[in-house]
Design an enzyme around this catalytic site. Structure first.
Site, PDB file in Angstrom:
ATOM      1  N   GLU A  52      32.317 -20.147  28.874  1.00 27.07           N
ATOM      2  CA  GLU A  52      33.669 -20.103  29.404  1.00 27.07           C
ATOM      3  C   GLU A  52      33.699 -18.950  30.412  1.00 27.07           C
ATOM      4  O   GLU A  52      33.294 -17.833  30.077  1.00 27.07           O
ATOM      5  CB  GLU A  52      34.671 -19.841  28.274  1.00 27.07           C
ATOM      6  CG  GLU A  52      36.072 -19.835  28.808  1.00 27.07           C
ATOM      7  CD  GLU A  52      37.149 -19.728  27.748  1.00 27.07           C
ATOM      8  OE1 GLU A  52      36.822 -19.655  26.548  1.00 27.07           O
ATOM      9  OE2 GLU A  52      38.322 -19.712  28.149  1.00 27.07           O
ATOM     10  N   ARG A  92      24.698 -17.420  15.345  1.00 31.29           N
ATOM     11  CA  ARG A  92      24.804 -16.602  16.545  1.00 31.29           C
ATOM     12  C   ARG A  92      24.003 -15.327  16.367  1.00 31.29           C
ATOM     13  O   ARG A  92      23.697 -14.908  15.266  1.00 31.29           O
ATOM     14  CB  ARG A  92      26.248 -16.321  16.908  1.00 31.29           C
ATOM     15  CG  ARG A  92      27.113 -15.758  15.806  1.00 31.29           C
ATOM     16  CD  ARG A  92      28.591 -15.829  16.163  1.00 31.29           C
ATOM     17  NE  ARG A  92      28.916 -15.050  17.339  1.00 31.29           N
ATOM     18  CZ  ARG A  92      29.560 -15.535  18.406  1.00 31.29           C
ATOM     19  NH1 ARG A  92      29.934 -16.794  18.442  1.00 31.29           N
ATOM     20  NH2 ARG A  92      29.836 -14.766  19.420  1.00 31.29           N
ATOM     21  N   LYS A  98      33.227 -11.236  23.327  1.00 38.49           N
ATOM     22  CA  LYS A  98      33.786 -10.944  24.642  1.00 38.49           C
ATOM     23  C   LYS A  98      35.077 -10.127  24.534  1.00 38.49           C
ATOM     24  O   LYS A  98      35.316  -9.241  25.337  1.00 38.49           O
ATOM     25  CB  LYS A  98      34.062 -12.255  25.380  1.00 38.49           C
ATOM     26  CG  LYS A  98      32.922 -12.640  26.308  1.00 38.49           C
ATOM     27  CD  LYS A  98      33.277 -13.859  27.096  1.00 38.49           C
ATOM     28  CE  LYS A  98      32.493 -15.043  26.612  1.00 38.49           C
ATOM     29  NZ  LYS A  98      32.972 -16.329  27.097  1.00 38.49           N
TER      30      LYS A  98
HETATM   31  P1  ATP Z   1      32.410 -14.668  22.510  1.00 37.33           P
HETATM   32  O1  ATP Z   1      32.507 -14.815  21.031  1.00 37.33           O
HETATM   33  O2  ATP Z   1      31.583 -13.508  22.952  1.00 37.33           O
HETATM   34  O3  ATP Z   1      33.730 -14.736  23.208  1.00 37.33           O
HETATM   35  P2  ATP Z   1      32.018 -17.400  23.144  1.00 37.33           P
HETATM   36  O4  ATP Z   1      31.310 -18.244  22.169  1.00 37.33           O
HETATM   37  O5  ATP Z   1      33.478 -17.552  23.217  1.00 37.33           O
HETATM   38  O6  ATP Z   1      31.554 -15.915  22.964  1.00 37.33           O
HETATM   39  P3  ATP Z   1      31.235 -18.911  25.410  1.00 37.33           P
HETATM   40  O7  ATP Z   1      31.306 -18.539  26.838  1.00 37.33           O
HETATM   41  O8  ATP Z   1      32.088 -19.994  24.914  1.00 37.33           O
HETATM   42  O9  ATP Z   1      31.487 -17.584  24.602  1.00 37.33           O
HETATM   43  O10 ATP Z   1      29.720 -19.173  24.980  1.00 37.33           O
HETATM   44  C1  ATP Z   1      28.853 -20.030  25.654  1.00 37.33           C
HETATM   45  C2  ATP Z   1      27.753 -20.440  24.735  1.00 37.33           C
HETATM   46  O11 ATP Z   1      27.060 -19.294  24.257  1.00 37.33           O
HETATM   47  C3  ATP Z   1      28.289 -21.156  23.512  1.00 37.33           C
HETATM   48  O12 ATP Z   1      27.498 -22.298  23.277  1.00 37.33           O
HETATM   49  C4  ATP Z   1      28.175 -20.149  22.414  1.00 37.33           C
HETATM   50  O13 ATP Z   1      27.992 -20.754  21.172  1.00 37.33           O
HETATM   51  C5  ATP Z   1      26.971 -19.325  22.852  1.00 37.33           C
HETATM   52  N1  ATP Z   1      27.065 -17.974  22.306  1.00 37.33           N
HETATM   53  C6  ATP Z   1      28.067 -17.085  22.456  1.00 37.33           C
HETATM   54  N2  ATP Z   1      27.836 -15.959  21.763  1.00 37.33           N
HETATM   55  C7  ATP Z   1      26.633 -16.131  21.151  1.00 37.33           C
HETATM   56  C8  ATP Z   1      25.829 -15.323  20.279  1.00 37.33           C
HETATM   57  N3  ATP Z   1      26.216 -14.119  19.900  1.00 37.33           N
HETATM   58  N4  ATP Z   1      24.654 -15.839  19.860  1.00 37.33           N
HETATM   59  C9  ATP Z   1      24.243 -17.054  20.260  1.00 37.33           C
HETATM   60  N5  ATP Z   1      24.942 -17.869  21.066  1.00 37.33           N
HETATM   61  C10 ATP Z   1      26.135 -17.415  21.513  1.00 37.33           C
HETATM   62 MG    MG Z   2      33.648 -20.080  23.309  1.00 34.32          MG
END
Ligand code: ATP
Ligand code: MG
Length: 554
Positions: free
Chosen positions: A35, A261, A271
């Protein structure tokens, strides 16, 4: 190569192997769906290495797709930083980057299809009412009074929503599934809401935006994704993912698989928390070298290969765990030990005068850029009567364990001669301010002729030729291994996570490439910061030569 060539194996690759063997798929298609509401962090790197790595190894493809359904929080700057970070990590996406917003027309069409099938309805309940009716994990939910609105009326109301005739929060479109499901996500989830927001891709075209759960599965199906890999918190959402795909007219059937994760000690990977650190000014920005962001790691001197190797070593499982920061540090240390050029810099100087050395002028000594890699060549280092060494490399008296300079004794200057400390000057507080030495001119590149043994070797720079620089010694941003668990994140910030020194560099370091780490011999790995100018050089410490945290923990 610090980066190992071993092809990873994990439960997802096993599923893929099976799907290829059974003929379910001929080609593997994955996607990385960030995102654009922040910068990528090392957790995202895990997902990038997984998705793009699979596409590479199986000769498939991986799409970069911006999951952009929250226009208020998203921004084109984030889109650009994400593209830059993915490329920098060494991966190429298929064709142009994709956007969920590319599919807004189609998504809207599928929403209408659900309405026509009696599987979606417009709900005018207040948010409070909806929460109330949703039930809890222990209690089933109850049906909204709008649940049985006719298909015709729902079509009209959704059209009015889309035309901007309702205010934000006045109504939503919900999937009609099961208010008594034990999975909360299946209790008639919202699939469209009203937002009068400008979108970075679609401008003001829309005032209704689809929700993540509705968007993601359909975007996957449109792109022909075979294996949709996401983190474990979406496990329950898989029910909804499959429900949407089953109930709309679309051919492709993507499957979602979840993995744990990455959690990394002494930092945060959310984030929201990273935004807090930036907005409250605890760090200088998203690319502060203490941040676990890809941009921060790059500025710190991490290489793409070291991050890919780290992702390989942590592996992909369904188990939640906390990875030690020392594992990431070991990856960059191994890479730089092999690949970084050597140089000399003094961070806490004390001055030496070599009294039997020529008064004026300097000698140009030749030094190897790497002790084990001749292909990295040599450089010249000026040597003169006045030099700096580290204050901690001198003692008035010391036992044999101290293999550095001691009053009345000898030590070798790295890449140069053997010197002997003859006398010192001190200030009123007893600090050594100047050391007077003699040198043995017969010891350049060889041991003393009379068989004297000189064990210690210390680094130095020529005082007259050295270049001043600001040296930023970075350490872990938090004192707590799991700062996210503490009540107030900010309380566990390590006050010594940045210590600034005014040091002296050997002249060759002025030509260093920004972000490309070099080893300051005996001190650590450092790289030039992008803020450096011709007038003011700034160097960042990437990592020390050894794991000092492990030592202090013993
Ligand atoms: P955050 O929790 O930091 O806001 P998010 O999952 O909302 O992260 P996205 O931009 O939606 O952030 O993530 C893009 C991809 O990266 C998704 O498929 C998500 O599952 C993966 N991702 C995000 N954080 C991690 C992590 N700590 N370990 C592994 N994969 C991750
Ligand atoms: Mg997300």
């Amino acid at each position: 190569m610090a980066e190992t060539d071993i092809r990873p194996t994990n439960f997802i690759r096993q599923i893929i192997d099976k799907d290829l063997q059974s003929g379910l798929h001929q080609q593997i298609v994955t996607r990385f769906p960030p995102e654009p509401n922040g910068y990528l962090h090392i957790g995202h790197a895990k997902s990038i290495c997984l998705n793009f790595g699979i596409a590479q190894d199986y000769q498939g493809k991986c799409n970069l797709r911006f999951d952009d359904t929250n226009p208020e929080k998203e921004d084109i700057d984030f889109v650009n930083s994400i593209k830059n970070d993915v490329s920098w990590l060494g991966f190429n996406w298929q064709d142009e980057p994709k956007y969920s917003s590319n599919y807004f027309d189609k998504l809207h069409g599928y929403a209408v299809e659900l309405i026509e099938k009696g599987l979606a309805y417009v709900d005018f309940s207040s948010q409070e009412e909806m929460r109330e009716l949703r039930g809890t994990l222990k209690e089933p939910g109850r049906n909204s009074r709008y649940r049985d609105t006719s298909v015709e009326k729902n079509k009209t109301e959704f059209a009015k929503m889309t035309a901007g005739e309702y205010q934000e929060g006045e109504c939503v479109l919900r999937a009609k599934i099961d208010m008594t499901s034990s999975f909360m996500v299946m209790r008639d989830p919202v699939i469209y809401r009203v937002r009068f927001a400008h979108h970075h891709q679609t401008g003001d075209k829309w005032c209704v935006y689809p929700m993540y759960d509705f968007t993601h599965c359909i975007s996957d199906a449109i792109e022909g994704i075979t294996h949709s890999l996401c983190t474990l918190e979406f496990q329950d959402n898989r029910r909804l993912y499959d429900w949407v795909i089953e109930n709309i007219s679309i051919e492709s059937v993507p499957r979602q698989y979840e993995f744990s994760r990455l959690n990394l000690e002494y930092t945060v990977l959310s984030k929201r928390k990273l935004i807090q650190l930036v907005e409250e000014g605890h760090v200088s920005g998203w690319d502060d070298p203490r941040m676990p962001t890809v941009a921060g790691l790059r500025r710190r001197g991490y290489t793409p290969a070291s991050i890919r190797e780290f992702c390989k070593r942590i592996g992909v499982t369904k188990m939640d765990n906390m990875v030690e920061m020392s594992m990431l540090e070991a990856c960059i240390r191994e890479d730089l030990n092999e690949n970084a050029a050597r140089a000399m810099a003094v961070l806490d100087p004390v001055e030496i005068t070599i009294e039997n050395y020529q008064q004026d002028g300097a000698e140009q000594l030749i030094a190897a850029n790497h002790p084990n890699d001749e292909s990295m060549g040599t450089r010249t280092i000026p040597f003169s009567r006045k030099i700096f060494i580290e204050a901690e490399d001198f003692r008035e008296a010391a036992n044999k364990k101290f293999k550095r300079l001691v009053l009345g004794k000898e030590v070798r200057l790295r890449n140069a001669y053997v010197i002997k400390a003859e006398r010192i000057e001190k200030d009123d507080e007893g600090n050594v301010t100047h050391i007077y030495c003699s040198y043995d001119p017969d010891t350049l590149g060889k041991d003393p002729a009379d068989g004297r043994k000189v064990k210690g070797v210390i680094h130095w720079v020529s005082a007259e030729h050295a270049i001043p620089a600001e040296i930023r010694l970075y350490d872990r941003l938090f004192n707590e291994a799991n700062p996210a668990a503490s009540e107030n994140l900010v309380d566990s910030i390590n006050p010594d996570s940045l210590v600034t020194k005014q040091g002296w560099l050997e002249p060759s370091l002025t030509n260093s490439e920004v972000g490309k780490a070099v080893q300051f011999e005996r001190t650590g790995y450092f790289c030039k910061d992008p803020s450096s100018t011709d007038e003011k050089l700034v160097f960042n410490r990437t990592v020390g030569l050894r794991d000092t945290w492990a030592r202090s923990a013993q």
